[in-house]
Design a protein around this motif. Structure first.
Motif, PDB file in Angstrom:
ATOM      1  N   PRO A 173       0.813  -1.228   0.000  1.00 54.31           N
ATOM      2  CA  PRO A 173       0.000   0.000   0.000  1.00 54.31           C
ATOM      3  C   PRO A 173       0.846   1.278   0.000  1.00 54.31           C
ATOM      4  O   PRO A 173       0.474   2.271  -0.633  1.00 54.31           O
ATOM      5  CB  PRO A 173      -0.821  -0.116   1.293  1.00 54.31           C
ATOM      6  N   LEU A 174       1.967   1.252   0.712  1.00 51.53           N
ATOM      7  CA  LEU A 174       2.824   2.440   0.743  1.00 51.53           C
ATOM      8  C   LEU A 174       3.397   2.735  -0.636  1.00 51.53           C
ATOM      9  O   LEU A 174       3.406   3.886  -1.089  1.00 51.53           O
ATOM     10  CB  LEU A 174       3.956   2.237   1.751  1.00 51.53           C
ATOM     11  N   LEU A 175       3.878   1.704  -1.314  1.00 52.33           N
ATOM     12  CA  LEU A 175       4.455   1.906  -2.641  1.00 52.33           C
ATOM     13  C   LEU A 175       3.392   2.300  -3.652  1.00 52.33           C
ATOM     14  O   LEU A 175       3.638   3.127  -4.541  1.00 52.33           O
ATOM     15  CB  LEU A 175       5.166   0.633  -3.100  1.00 52.33           C
ATOM     16  N   SER A 176       2.205   1.731  -3.537  1.00 53.98           N
ATOM     17  CA  SER A 176       1.137   2.081  -4.476  1.00 53.98           C
ATOM     18  C   SER A 176       0.686   3.520  -4.262  1.00 53.98           C
ATOM     19  O   SER A 176       0.342   4.220  -5.220  1.00 53.98           O
ATOM     20  CB  SER A 176      -0.044   1.131  -4.305  1.00 53.98           C
ATOM     21  N   ALA A 177       0.717   3.986  -3.019  1.00 54.52           N
ATOM     22  CA  ALA A 177       0.226   5.325  -2.710  1.00 54.52           C
ATOM     23  C   ALA A 177       1.204   6.419  -3.108  1.00 54.52           C
ATOM     24  O   ALA A 177       0.799   7.494  -3.555  1.00 54.52           O
ATOM     25  CB  ALA A 177      -0.076   5.434  -1.215  1.00 54.52           C
ATOM     26  N   PHE A 178       2.501   6.149  -2.956  1.00 61.21           N
ATOM     27  CA  PHE A 178       3.475   7.214  -3.156  1.00 61.21           C
ATOM     28  C   PHE A 178       4.328   7.060  -4.409  1.00 61.21           C
ATOM     29  O   PHE A 178       5.063   7.972  -4.758  1.00 61.21           O
ATOM     30  CB  PHE A 178       4.398   7.310  -1.934  1.00 61.21           C
ATOM     31  N   SER A 179       4.251   5.924  -5.078  1.00 58.93           N
ATOM     32  CA  SER A 179       5.135   5.711  -6.226  1.00 58.93           C
ATOM     33  C   SER A 179       4.363   5.342  -7.490  1.00 58.93           C
ATOM     34  O   SER A 179       4.477   6.012  -8.511  1.00 58.93           O
ATOM     35  CB  SER A 179       6.159   4.614  -5.911  1.00 58.93           C
ATOM     36  N   PHE A 180       3.554   4.300  -7.416  1.00 59.20           N
ATOM     37  CA  PHE A 180       2.884   3.804  -8.613  1.00 59.20           C
ATOM     38  C   PHE A 180       1.548   4.488  -8.872  1.00 59.20           C
ATOM     39  O   PHE A 180       0.911   4.231  -9.888  1.00 59.20           O
ATOM     40  CB  PHE A 180       2.672   2.295  -8.508  1.00 59.20           C
ATOM     41  N   ILE A 181       1.108   5.372  -7.972  1.00 62.09           N
ATOM     42  CA  ILE A 181      -0.177   6.043  -8.136  1.00 62.09           C
ATOM     43  C   ILE A 181      -0.141   7.073  -9.261  1.00 62.09           C
ATOM     44  O   ILE A 181      -1.176   7.528  -9.745  1.00 62.09           O
ATOM     45  CB  ILE A 181      -0.592   6.722  -6.816  1.00 62.09           C
ATOM     46  N   TRP A 182       1.050   7.422  -9.733  1.00 60.18           N
ATOM     47  CA  TRP A 182       1.174   8.520 -10.696  1.00 60.18           C
ATOM     48  C   TRP A 182       0.759   8.138 -12.105  1.00 60.18           C
ATOM     49  O   TRP A 182       1.100   8.833 -13.066  1.00 60.18           O
ATOM     50  CB  TRP A 182       2.598   9.059 -10.679  1.00 60.18           C
ATOM     51  N   TYR A 365      -8.181  -5.495  -3.699  1.00 62.09           N
ATOM     52  CA  TYR A 365      -7.148  -6.006  -2.794  1.00 62.09           C
ATOM     53  C   TYR A 365      -6.373  -4.852  -2.155  1.00 62.09           C
ATOM     54  O   TYR A 365      -6.095  -4.871  -0.944  1.00 62.09           O
ATOM     55  CB  TYR A 365      -6.176  -6.915  -3.542  1.00 62.09           C
ATOM     56  N   LEU A 366      -6.025  -3.838  -2.940  1.00 64.27           N
ATOM     57  CA  LEU A 366      -5.297  -2.699  -2.379  1.00 64.27           C
ATOM     58  C   LEU A 366      -6.118  -2.003  -1.306  1.00 64.27           C
ATOM     59  O   LEU A 366      -5.579  -1.554  -0.286  1.00 64.27           O
ATOM     60  CB  LEU A 366      -4.949  -1.702  -3.489  1.00 64.27           C
ATOM     61  N   GLY A 367      -7.430  -1.889  -1.537  1.00 63.91           N
ATOM     62  CA  GLY A 367      -8.294  -1.285  -0.528  1.00 63.91           C
ATOM     63  C   GLY A 367      -8.254  -2.056   0.777  1.00 63.91           C
ATOM     64  O   GLY A 367      -8.159  -1.465   1.863  1.00 63.91           O
ATOM     65  N   TRP A 368      -8.328  -3.378   0.683  1.00 64.57           N
ATOM     66  CA  TRP A 368      -8.240  -4.223   1.889  1.00 64.57           C
ATOM     67  C   TRP A 368      -6.872  -4.054   2.553  1.00 64.57           C
ATOM     68  O   TRP A 368      -6.774  -3.970   3.785  1.00 64.57           O
ATOM     69  CB  TRP A 368      -8.478  -5.671   1.495  1.00 64.57           C
ATOM     70  N   ALA A 369      -5.795  -3.992   1.743  1.00 61.29           N
ATOM     71  CA  ALA A 369      -4.444  -3.853   2.297  1.00 61.29           C
ATOM     72  C   ALA A 369      -4.268  -2.516   3.007  1.00 61.29           C
ATOM     73  O   ALA A 369      -3.588  -2.441   4.037  1.00 61.29           O
ATOM     74  CB  ALA A 369      -3.408  -3.989   1.178  1.00 61.29           C
ATOM     75  N   VAL A 370      -4.881  -1.466   2.480  1.00 67.29           N
ATOM     76  CA  VAL A 370      -4.800  -0.154   3.127  1.00 67.29           C
ATOM     77  C   VAL A 370      -5.498  -0.178   4.480  1.00 67.29           C
ATOM     78  O   VAL A 370      -4.990   0.319   5.484  1.00 67.29           O
ATOM     79  CB  VAL A 370      -5.414   0.930   2.212  1.00 67.29           C
ATOM     80  N   ILE A 371      -6.686  -0.762   4.510  1.00 65.32           N
ATOM     81  CA  ILE A 371      -7.447  -0.819   5.767  1.00 65.32           C
ATOM     82  C   ILE A 371      -6.707  -1.631   6.829  1.00 65.32           C
ATOM     83  O   ILE A 371      -6.688  -1.278   8.011  1.00 65.32           O
ATOM     84  CB  ILE A 371      -8.844  -1.421   5.509  1.00 65.32           C
TER      85      ILE A 371
END
Length: 425
Positions: A173-182, A365-371
């Motif tokens: 979740p950290l990598l998806s939020a700050f790196s791959f979200i772009w 899955y990412l939503g579940w991982a964030v929660i």
């Protein structure tokens, strides 16, 4: 492993963004897609909430930049023999975080034509710094450097988090939020691309570069020593690489880290203004926010961004849990990306439909991982802050949409009919 997993999760959505961007390259990118392909009653309020949520991300990035700046001074002063630096106070931390953002907004207002060149130069400097730092660590050896670094800065090794693959998934979740979200950045300014062929490579090449720039350095730093030092707060790729480079040369890496932070903020400022501009041209937002000066800069949109970001930036300085509260942007981002994936299934072409459909379970899955993440502040005592913030944003989106409908109706225009037309490129 976490970078690789995150890359694979984001790949179908990146493909969908690429194909939609090629079919419909418009200012505002995914906002235009979901508002035209889905019901505006659902998609537009969420798009508004997501757009006004972006300054939260900028504030969090600026806050981390101020922490990075303090780490740069701490490490470089130590290895250059300049002594110990005093800890930055709240006011100094705020100024270090705010001044670069203000400077970037000023450039966008005064010289918008120079922004693309600035981002290009920053990208080159930043990528060179990662390559240089990786080479230095490879030649000198991470393990002996880690022991020496820990001794020099009196770090006590300790383990935190889950070992094995469960720990890998915690980082996703950290990598998806700050790196791959772009993935949305390039398509948001697709109408301004000088060469349409660039739209074919923009997103996918960015994802591959992100994987390489994260995966290779972390792979190099694997091992029990690094694992026990990452949680000390000071130890990371950049500080270790600066330490390895030594006096003088370490500043090359310091400049590279600064370039990364400024580049991320610069791209965010550019993208936010295009979303606001597209919404204003659709009569969703006040006409003032759609105005452009003689230099081609949407000045009111940039000033709105500045006001919101500087306001959010005070949150982590006022409250000790404020920095965790700023992570509230993640659930809304995933909901928004889910709408984009659904919109992809409405486009023509089997490839884009398949990419959109495949993205939905991965985003779930990412939503579940964030929660479930222990790092993101979305559980426990901060839950009520999360809910209030997200409900407020969605309420803002609904109120702006309803206000625009009423205002348009008074002049004989049906707002939803506007969303049946594709705006000019």
């Amino acid at each position: 492993m976490a970078a690789l997993v995150t890359f694979l999760i984001s790949l179908p959505l990146g493909l969908a963004y690429t194909l939609m961007s090629m079919q419909l390259p418009r200012t505002g990118g995914d906002y235009v897609w979901i508002s035209r392909k889905l019901s505006p009653k659902l998609s537009v309020p969420v798009a508004v909430a997501m757009t006004f949520n972006m300054p939260t991300y900028f504030a969090l990035t600026s806050y981390f930049w101020s922490s990075s700046f303090e780490q740069i001074l701490l490490v470089m002063f130590k290895i250059d023999g300049l002594g110990q630096i005093p800890s930055l106070g709240a006011v100094a931390t705020y100024l270090v975080a705010a001044i670069p953002f203000m400077f970037l907004v000023a450039i966008n207002v005064r010289r918008p034509s120079a922004v693309s060149r600035l981002n290009t130069y920053l990208s080159i400097i930043a990528c060179f710094a990662v390559a240089y730092g990786t080479l230095v660590l490879y030649l000198k050896g991470v393990s002996p450097l880690s022991h020496s670094f820990a001794s020099t800065f009196s770090l006590v090794p300790r383990l935190n988090g889950q070992p094995g693959f469960s720990g890998t998934l915690e980082a996703v979740p950290l990598l998806s939020a700050f790196s791959f979200i772009w993935v949305f950045a390039g398509p948001a300014v697709a109408a301004e691309a000088r060469d349409r062929k660039a739209l074919k490579l923009n997103v996918l090449l960015s994802q591959l570069l992100t994987l390489a720039l994260i995966g290779v350095p972390f792979y190099l730093m694997k091992g029990p020593v690094s694992s026990s030092l990452f949680y000390t707060g000071l130890y990371n790729f950049w500080t270790l690489a600066m330490y390895a480079a030594g006096p003088g040369a370490g500043w090359i890496l310091a400049i590279g880290l600064i370039a990364w932070e400024i580049l991320e903020l610069s791209m965010g400022i550019l993208v936010f203004s295009r979303y606001i501009l597209a919404m204003a041209l659709d009569r969703l937002l006040p006409e003032l926010l759609g105005q452009i000066n003689s230099r081609g800069s949407p000045v009111p949109a940039h000033l709105l961004d500045l006001l919101l970001t500087l306001s959010f930036l005070s949150v982590p300085l006022v409250s000790s849990v404020g920095v965790l509260a700023l992570y509230d942007f993640l659930p809304l981002s995933l909901v928004y990306m889910g709408l984009v994936a659904i919109a992809a299934t409405k486009f023509s072409g089997k490839a884009v439909k398949f990419a959109g459909a495949l993205s939905l379970p991965l985003l779930s899955y990412l939503g579940w991982a964030v929660i479930m993440s222990p790092y993101l502040g979305l559980r426990g005592n901060l839950l009520w802050i999360n809910l209030v913030y997200l409900v407020s944003l969605l309420g803002l989106g609904v109120s702006i949409y309803l206000r625009a409908r009423v205002k348009c109706k008074k002049i004989g225009v049906q707002l939803d009919r506007i969303y049946r037309e594709v705006p000019p490129s």
